[in-house]
Design an enzyme around this catalytic site. Structure first.
Site, PDB file in Angstrom:
ATOM      1  N   CYS A  80       6.925  62.448 -38.170  1.00 40.68           N
ATOM      2  CA  CYS A  80       7.169  61.703 -36.948  1.00 40.68           C
ATOM      3  C   CYS A  80       6.684  62.618 -35.764  1.00 40.68           C
ATOM      4  O   CYS A  80       7.292  63.705 -35.762  1.00 40.68           O
ATOM      5  CB  CYS A  80       8.692  61.334 -36.886  1.00 40.68           C
ATOM      6  SG  CYS A  80       9.081  60.232 -38.232  1.00 40.68           S
ATOM      7  N   CYS A 129       3.913  58.822 -38.069  1.00 43.07           N
ATOM      8  CA  CYS A 129       4.393  57.809 -37.362  1.00 43.07           C
ATOM      9  C   CYS A 129       4.392  58.716 -35.882  1.00 43.07           C
ATOM     10  O   CYS A 129       5.063  59.868 -35.614  1.00 43.07           O
ATOM     11  CB  CYS A 129       6.128  57.564 -37.426  1.00 43.07           C
ATOM     12  SG  CYS A 129       6.943  56.543 -36.503  1.00 43.07           S
ATOM     13  N   ARG A 183      17.545  54.256 -41.505  1.00 43.87           N
ATOM     14  CA  ARG A 183      17.263  55.784 -41.486  1.00 43.87           C
ATOM     15  C   ARG A 183      18.596  56.483 -40.755  1.00 43.87           C
ATOM     16  O   ARG A 183      19.030  55.831 -39.634  1.00 43.87           O
ATOM     17  CB  ARG A 183      16.079  56.143 -40.861  1.00 43.87           C
ATOM     18  CG  ARG A 183      15.934  57.434 -40.888  1.00 43.87           C
ATOM     19  CD  ARG A 183      14.815  57.939 -40.100  1.00 43.87           C
ATOM     20  NE  ARG A 183      13.637  57.330 -40.721  1.00 43.87           N
ATOM     21  CZ  ARG A 183      12.593  57.207 -40.186  1.00 43.87           C
ATOM     22  NH1 ARG A 183      12.234  57.359 -39.006  1.00 43.87           N
ATOM     23  NH2 ARG A 183      11.434  56.504 -40.962  1.00 43.87           N
TER      24      ARG A 183
END
Length: 412
Positions: free
Chosen positions: A109, A142, A272
């Site tokens: 991420c 991401c 998550r």
């Protein structure tokens, strides 16, 4: 417990519970906590088995954000003693990402503080995505860069980004009390832009900011309406030097009830466990694995997490397994819808997805990471929805001083 039986039946059918049922989960007593976890765990296992997806954060640009999000250590006027640095070079970001992948992370991420990226910033990030994918075949990327302008989501998708994160954080009704420099509607629009570009949408919340049970239910139902593939649940880390520094409103039991409620409302979505889990769940973290199917490995944006090996040990000791790169995270009906350019639909039968297998942040500085009765003894149990501030462990809040933006090895 009739409530839990009803919620399990609905979760296995991917049927939305009522708001009253969601509120009732948050109002359950500590005496019923293990029953709540067991019930939500049945739903989690139906759609995700015993797999746990690992995600790894790389903070591309830290601090000095012009936005005033009250929860954020990178906000305008923050006195928190965090790392501050400008954009990492692509090779630096790729090196940081490789540490997470080596530790078992399936998704990287990429997060940058700020209101949103300029076109030049998007150029930087596209080069970083390309560098990461060149060095780490099969890794998901991401991006979490804040509010998007027209065409930027398409550019990120073309560069190889798989997902985009932008959290709603709290209910629309209370959003203005948390942030004034952008609106709740701005956040919704960015999530929708990511979806329209074919990116897998990731959007979640922050609990512990003084919100009511109604606020929590409102934001989770709003997320369900947006239909992201991933819902990160953050627990506020009350950094000294931020407006919410004194908001110690959470206990491990409260956190577990919130996670269970999210799972019941979003049964087939990647839920998550994100920022703040070590601070607020503490020794109860393994129980949370029965509710979520995804966690962050190692450190967060500006705070330290527990050691990466401790995460791996926790997963194995609790009877779960790390999800491999070749496994599809999302249940088949959602994965198929995403690969077709759409967002997960909710009209397939529950029998499709007993196992297959996929996301995190906010206005740039979003905390997509970053932010039980005692055996053999008596415990004072607060009324449902109230918390014991004395249970806070402020000593567990540690500012990140390693990894991206430093010369020290990352925690992965």
């Amino acid at each position: 417990m009739d409530l839990l039986n009803t919620l399990v039946d609905k979760g296995l059918r991917r049927e939305l519970p009522t708001r009253e049922e969601a509120l009732a989960v948050l109002a359950t007593s500590d005496d019923d906590l293990l029953d709540v976890v067991a019930a939500a765990g049945k739903v989690r296992r139906q759609w995700f088995g015993r797999r746990v997806k690992l995600n790894y954060l790389v903070n591309l640009k830290s601090g000095l954000c012009p936005e005033d999000c009250s929860y954020c250590s990178q906000r305008l006027g923050s006195k928190a003693g965090i790392l501050k640095y400008t954009w990492l070079k692509p090779d630096e970001a790729s090196k940081a990402a490789a540490a997470g992948v080596a530790g078992g992370a399936k998704r990287v991420c990429l997060v940058a503080s700020g209101r949103g990226p300029t076109d030049r910033d998007v150029d930087r990030v596209t080069k970083t995505i390309e560098a990461i994918k060149e060095q780490n075949e099969g890794v998901e990327v991401c991006a979490c860069l804040g509010l998007l302008s027209d065409g930027q989501a398409d550019r990120l998708r073309s560069a190889g980004a798989d997902a985009y994160n932008h959290n709603l954080n709290t209910s629309e009704e209370t959003y203005g009390a948390i942030t004034t420099t952008h609106t709740y509607a701005d956040r919704v629009e960015t999530v929708q832009q990511a979806q329209a570009a074919g990116l897998s949408a990731c959007s979640g919340l922050i609990a512990g900011m003084g919100e009511s049970d109604k606020d929590l239910v409102d934001v989770v139902f709003a997320l369900r309406d947006l239909d992201p593939d991933s819902v990160p649940v953050n627990f506020l880390i009350p950094f000294e030097g931020t407006p919410l520094a004194k908001e110690w409103n959470l206990t491990p039991q409260r956190c577990l009830r919130i996670l269970a409620m999210v799972r019941f409302v979003c049964p087939d979505v990647e839920v998550r466990l994100a920022g703040g889990r070590e601070v607020h769940l503490r020794s109860m973290q393994p129980l949370a694995l029965h509710l979520v199917n995804s966690i962050f490995l190692g450190d967060y944006l500006t705070s330290e997490g527990q050691a990466g090996q401790a995460d791996l040990d926790m997963i194995g000791d609790a009877g779960f397994e790390v999800e491999g790169q070749s496994t599809t995270t999302l249940p088949r009906h959602r994965a198929d819808a995403l690969s077709g350019g759409g967002c997960g639909s909710h009209d397939a039968s529950a029998s499709e997805g007993a196992g297959c297998g996929s996301h995190s942040g906010g206005g740039g500085c979003g905390p997509c990471g970053g932010h039980a009765a005692v055996a053999g003894g008596e415990e004072s149990v607060p009324a449902p929805g109230t918390e014991t501030v004395g249970a806070a462990r402020t000593d567990l809040v540690a500012v990140r001083r390693r990894g991206a933006g430093t010369d020290l090895a990352p925690n992965a």
